[in-house]
Motif scaffolding. Structure first.
Motif, PDB file in Angstrom:
ATOM      1  N   ARG A 286       1.001  -1.244   0.160  1.00  9.38           N
ATOM      2  CA  ARG A 286      -0.068   0.172   0.020  1.00  9.38           C
ATOM      3  C   ARG A 286       0.808   1.284  -0.023  1.00  9.38           C
ATOM      4  NH1 ARG A 286      -3.764   3.273  -0.247  1.00  9.38           N
ATOM      5  NH2 ARG A 286      -5.290   3.520   1.389  1.00  9.38           N
ATOM      6  N   LEU A 287       0.571   2.271  -0.927  1.00 12.05           N
ATOM      7  CA  LEU A 287       1.354   3.382  -0.669  1.00 12.05           C
ATOM      8  C   LEU A 287       0.285   4.574  -0.923  1.00 12.05           C
ATOM      9  CD1 LEU A 287       4.570   4.489  -2.419  1.00 12.05           C
ATOM     10  CD2 LEU A 287       2.517   5.931  -2.839  1.00 12.05           C
ATOM     11  N   LYS A 288       0.330   5.516  -0.302  1.00 14.09           N
ATOM     12  CA  LYS A 288      -0.627   6.617  -0.149  1.00 14.09           C
ATOM     13  C   LYS A 288       0.136   8.073   0.177  1.00 14.09           C
ATOM     14  CE  LYS A 288      -2.258   6.222   4.442  1.00 14.09           C
ATOM     15  NZ  LYS A 288      -3.369   6.235   5.259  1.00 14.09           N
ATOM     16  N   GLY A 289      -0.624   9.088  -0.411  1.00 16.74           N
ATOM     17  CA  GLY A 289       0.064  10.593  -0.116  1.00 16.74           C
ATOM     18  C   GLY A 289      -0.251  11.459  -0.922  1.00 16.74           C
ATOM     19  N   PHE A 290       0.242  12.559  -1.048  1.00 16.28           N
ATOM     20  CA  PHE A 290       0.415  13.859  -1.739  1.00 16.28           C
ATOM     21  C   PHE A 290       1.471  14.211  -2.459  1.00 16.28           C
ATOM     22  CE2 PHE A 290      -2.760  13.587   1.815  1.00 16.28           C
ATOM     23  CZ  PHE A 290      -4.126  13.669   0.951  1.00 16.28           C
ATOM     24  N   ALA A 291       1.103  14.710  -3.789  1.00 16.74           N
ATOM     25  CA  ALA A 291       2.516  15.294  -4.197  1.00 16.74           C
ATOM     26  C   ALA A 291       2.390  16.744  -4.880  1.00 16.74           C
ATOM     27  CB  ALA A 291       2.701  14.228  -5.436  1.00 16.74           C
ATOM     28  N   ALA A 292       3.208  17.482  -4.886  1.00 16.37           N
ATOM     29  CA  ALA A 292       3.414  18.751  -5.416  1.00 16.37           C
ATOM     30  C   ALA A 292       3.808  18.585  -6.746  1.00 16.37           C
ATOM     31  CB  ALA A 292       4.498  19.738  -4.729  1.00 16.37           C
ATOM     32  N   VAL A 293       3.152  18.915  -7.794  1.00 16.63           N
ATOM     33  CA  VAL A 293       3.386  18.762  -9.030  1.00 16.63           C
ATOM     34  C   VAL A 293       3.507  20.114  -9.802  1.00 16.63           C
ATOM     35  CG1 VAL A 293       2.717  18.327 -11.429  1.00 16.63           C
ATOM     36  CG2 VAL A 293       1.851  16.810  -9.519  1.00 16.63           C
ATOM     37  N   PRO A 294       5.015  20.493 -10.407  1.00 25.29           N
ATOM     38  CA  PRO A 294       5.127  22.046 -10.695  1.00 25.29           C
ATOM     39  C   PRO A 294       4.133  22.453 -11.684  1.00 25.29           C
ATOM     40  CG  PRO A 294       7.105  20.418 -10.972  1.00 25.29           C
ATOM     41  CD  PRO A 294       6.139  19.441 -10.551  1.00 25.29           C
ATOM     42  N   GLY A 295       3.865  23.736 -11.412  1.00 25.69           N
ATOM     43  CA  GLY A 295       2.638  24.179 -12.358  1.00 25.69           C
ATOM     44  C   GLY A 295       1.195  23.999 -11.848  1.00 25.69           C
ATOM     45  N   ALA A 296       1.148  23.067 -10.962  1.00 25.63           N
ATOM     46  CA  ALA A 296      -0.259  22.931 -10.656  1.00 25.63           C
ATOM     47  C   ALA A 296      -0.521  23.556  -9.289  1.00 25.63           C
ATOM     48  CB  ALA A 296      -0.355  21.290 -10.256  1.00 25.63           C
ATOM     49  N   ALA A 297      -1.820  24.256  -9.195  1.00 24.39           N
ATOM     50  CA  ALA A 297      -2.177  25.020  -7.918  1.00 24.39           C
ATOM     51  C   ALA A 297      -2.679  23.983  -6.978  1.00 24.39           C
ATOM     52  CB  ALA A 297      -3.079  25.930  -8.367  1.00 24.39           C
ATOM     53  N   ALA A 298      -3.176  22.732  -7.371  1.00 17.45           N
ATOM     54  CA  ALA A 298      -3.663  21.789  -6.420  1.00 17.45           C
ATOM     55  C   ALA A 298      -2.804  20.643  -6.052  1.00 17.45           C
ATOM     56  CB  ALA A 298      -5.094  21.352  -6.981  1.00 17.45           C
ATOM     57  N   ARG A 299      -3.034  20.045  -4.952  1.00 16.49           N
ATOM     58  CA  ARG A 299      -1.988  18.951  -4.631  1.00 16.49           C
ATOM     59  C   ARG A 299      -2.622  17.445  -5.414  1.00 16.49           C
ATOM     60  NH1 ARG A 299      -3.474  17.523   1.902  1.00 16.49           N
ATOM     61  NH2 ARG A 299      -5.671  16.726   1.343  1.00 16.49           N
ATOM     62  N   LEU A 300      -1.776  16.726  -5.630  1.00 14.67           N
ATOM     63  CA  LEU A 300      -2.143  15.559  -6.287  1.00 14.67           C
ATOM     64  C   LEU A 300      -2.312  14.507  -5.330  1.00 14.67           C
ATOM     65  CD1 LEU A 300      -2.311  13.934  -9.149  1.00 14.67           C
ATOM     66  CD2 LEU A 300       0.242  13.319  -8.759  1.00 14.67           C
ATOM     67  N   ALA A 301      -3.443  13.805  -5.168  1.00 15.25           N
ATOM     68  CA  ALA A 301      -3.774  12.841  -4.367  1.00 15.25           C
ATOM     69  C   ALA A 301      -3.273  11.405  -4.737  1.00 15.25           C
ATOM     70  CB  ALA A 301      -5.178  12.668  -3.705  1.00 15.25           C
ATOM     71  N   ILE A 302      -2.406  10.669  -4.201  1.00 16.20           N
ATOM     72  CA  ILE A 302      -2.098   9.544  -4.862  1.00 16.20           C
ATOM     73  C   ILE A 302      -2.340   8.191  -4.059  1.00 16.20           C
ATOM     74  CG2 ILE A 302       0.099   8.124  -5.332  1.00 16.20           C
ATOM     75  CD1 ILE A 302       1.605  10.798  -5.665  1.00 16.20           C
ATOM     76  N   GLN A 303      -3.068   7.170  -4.335  1.00 11.50           N
ATOM     77  CA  GLN A 303      -3.589   5.902  -3.756  1.00 11.50           C
ATOM     78  C   GLN A 303      -2.878   4.745  -4.667  1.00 11.50           C
ATOM     79  OE1 GLN A 303      -5.003   5.779  -0.911  1.00 11.50           O
ATOM     80  NE2 GLN A 303      -5.958   7.739  -0.515  1.00 11.50           N
ATOM     81  N   ALA A 304      -2.407   3.822  -3.851  1.00 15.32           N
ATOM     82  CA  ALA A 304      -1.849   2.721  -4.569  1.00 15.32           C
ATOM     83  C   ALA A 304      -2.158   1.410  -3.571  1.00 15.32           C
ATOM     84  CB  ALA A 304      -0.065   2.763  -4.755  1.00 15.32           C
ATOM     85  N   VAL A 305      -2.657   0.597  -4.160  1.00 18.34           N
ATOM     86  CA  VAL A 305      -2.987  -0.739  -3.511  1.00 18.34           C
ATOM     87  C   VAL A 305      -2.593  -2.062  -4.511  1.00 18.34           C
ATOM     88  CG1 VAL A 305      -4.879  -2.161  -2.553  1.00 18.34           C
ATOM     89  CG2 VAL A 305      -5.057   0.253  -2.690  1.00 18.34           C
ATOM     90  N   GLY A 306      -1.523  -2.649  -4.065  1.00 17.45           N
ATOM     91  CA  GLY A 306      -0.914  -3.727  -4.965  1.00 17.45           C
ATOM     92  C   GLY A 306      -0.203  -2.937  -6.158  1.00 17.45           C
ATOM     93  N   PRO A 307      -0.281  -3.562  -7.291  1.00 16.80           N
ATOM     94  CA  PRO A 307       0.049  -2.926  -8.581  1.00 16.80           C
ATOM     95  C   PRO A 307      -0.648  -1.601  -9.119  1.00 16.80           C
ATOM     96  CG  PRO A 307      -1.056  -4.768  -9.033  1.00 16.80           C
ATOM     97  CD  PRO A 307      -1.157  -4.778  -7.515  1.00 16.80           C
ATOM     98  N   ARG A 308      -2.090  -1.423  -8.502  1.00 18.22           N
ATOM     99  CA  ARG A 308      -2.658  -0.301  -9.258  1.00 18.22           C
ATOM    100  C   ARG A 308      -2.410   1.140  -8.336  1.00 18.22           C
ATOM    101  NH1 ARG A 308      -8.697  -1.847  -8.650  1.00 18.22           N
ATOM    102  NH2 ARG A 308      -8.149  -1.624  -6.384  1.00 18.22           N
TER     103      ARG A 308
END
Length: 352
Positions: A286-308
């Motif tokens: 399992r992997l989850k969190g948030f990322a700061a993408v250059p040029g984006a005003a919003a945060r990127l929410a990330i959810q990973a379960v297994g390979p998806r």
């Protein structure tokens, strides 16, 4: 302290009467008690849900019923069951109880262990595991009323061990149980019923209760409020599958987790590709969190379960927030934290 939501797990072969029992539970649950239902039975999609819809009225609304049709629940714990549980727990209107009707082909033990997943264990506990047995079939020396249908059902799922005898699957269901409901007793004469019950009792751990029933009619007070905390007693519920593999199991309470913070990344696609590679290389569950993408005003929410791996922009960054990428990694202990961290840091290195 927050009270954990009790969950009843119901298992038993196709045709034993699981859905009938669930319908009875929903129809007779105490008024005002809000119940969520997860259905994982095989067969025609939507059949169980259609049968159950409406029978609980306000107790279990149709939107509170979730059907997992993509494979046996014991094989899809990470991909299907855990995200479903997390979605239910995230709802603002909390449930008083959760009922899970498993596929008759599911090994109960992997599902029980899943309740030790950190994010679930903090909020949910297994009130009891209930196994429904078909008295009429057992009286005739069978494990299900239509074993050919059960076998055909089993062969539809490529993830299942098609060679496992039905007897061993049934013994695993008995081994995992906190209560056995011997259903269809009205179809068996008293003397044969005594033999059926004696044979079942010989397979049980001390203290497991047996209740006789017809048409799944069981006193609701016997089904809800057992308070067993079954996930904490998994060692006493062995399965044939585990024994055949030398007794080795991957206990879900043996999880390891850690957080990692990254500076600005080059882009969304690169980050998600590196996350996918890292999960595959290091068996991250399992992997989850948030990322700061250059040029984006919003945060990127990330959810990973297994390979998806999924990602979406959930909300704008707040003025006082540090724009950085923060990820939580979860897997079976011990995780190779140094190697995983080094792998994920490649996303930041791309920006250099």
């Amino acid at each position: 302290m927050t009270t954990k939501i009790p969950t009843t797990v119901i298992t038993g072969f196709l045709g034993a009467g699981k859905t009938t029992l669930v319908r009875h539970m929903l129809a007779h649950a105490p008024k005002g008690k809000r119940i969520a239902l997860i259905i994982n039975e095989f067969g025609d999609l939507g059949v169980d849900k259609d049968i159950l819809a409406g029978c609980g009225d306000e107790t279990c609304r149709e939107e509170d019923m979730v059907e997992l049709s993509n494979g046996c629940i014991c094989c899809t714990v990470a991909d299907e069951f855990i995200p479903t549980m997390q979605a239910l727990l995230a709802r603002p209107d909390k449930f008083d109880h959760i009922i899970i009707e498993t596929s008759g082909l599911a090994l109960p033990q992997p599902l029980i262990r899943a309740f030790n997943w950190p994010e679930i264990k903090a909020q949910v506990t297994i009130d009891g595991v209930v196994t429904v047995a078909d008295a009429a079939a057992l009286a005739e020396g069978r494990f299900a009323s239509d074993e050919a249908a059960v076998d055909a059902q089993r062969r539809q799922d490529e993830m299942l061990d098609h060679e496992t005898p039905l007897g061993e699957l049934f013994e695993d269901q008995l081994s995992a149980a906190d209560m056995i409901i011997i259903n269809k007793t009205d179809l068996v004469d008293p003397a044969m019923l005594e033999k059926v019950e004696a044979n079942i009792r010989a397979e049980l751990r001390p203290g497991v209760g047996i209740v006789r029933a017809a048409n799944g009619h069981v006193d609701i007070t016997a089904l809800l409020g057992m308070g067993m905390g079954s996930e904490d007693d998994i060692a006493n519920r062995p399965s044939h599958h585990e024994l055949e593999h030398g007794g080795e199991t991957h206990e879900h309470d043996d999880f390891d987790s850690f957080s990692i913070h990254l500076p600005a990344i080059e882009g969304k696609d690169q980050l998600l590709a590196i996350i996918a590679d890292t999960i595959k290389a290091h068996d991250v569950l399992r992997l989850k969190g948030f990322a700061a993408v250059p040029g984006a005003a919003a945060r990127l929410a990330i959810q990973a379960v297994g390979p998806r791996v999924t990602a979406y922009f959930d909300r704008p960054w707040k003025a006082d927030e540090t724009r950085q990428t923060s990820l939580v990694v979860i897997g079976e202990s011990p995780l190779d934290r140094a190697a995983i961290t080094q792998s994920l840091q490649r996303a930041a290195a791309l920006a250099a």
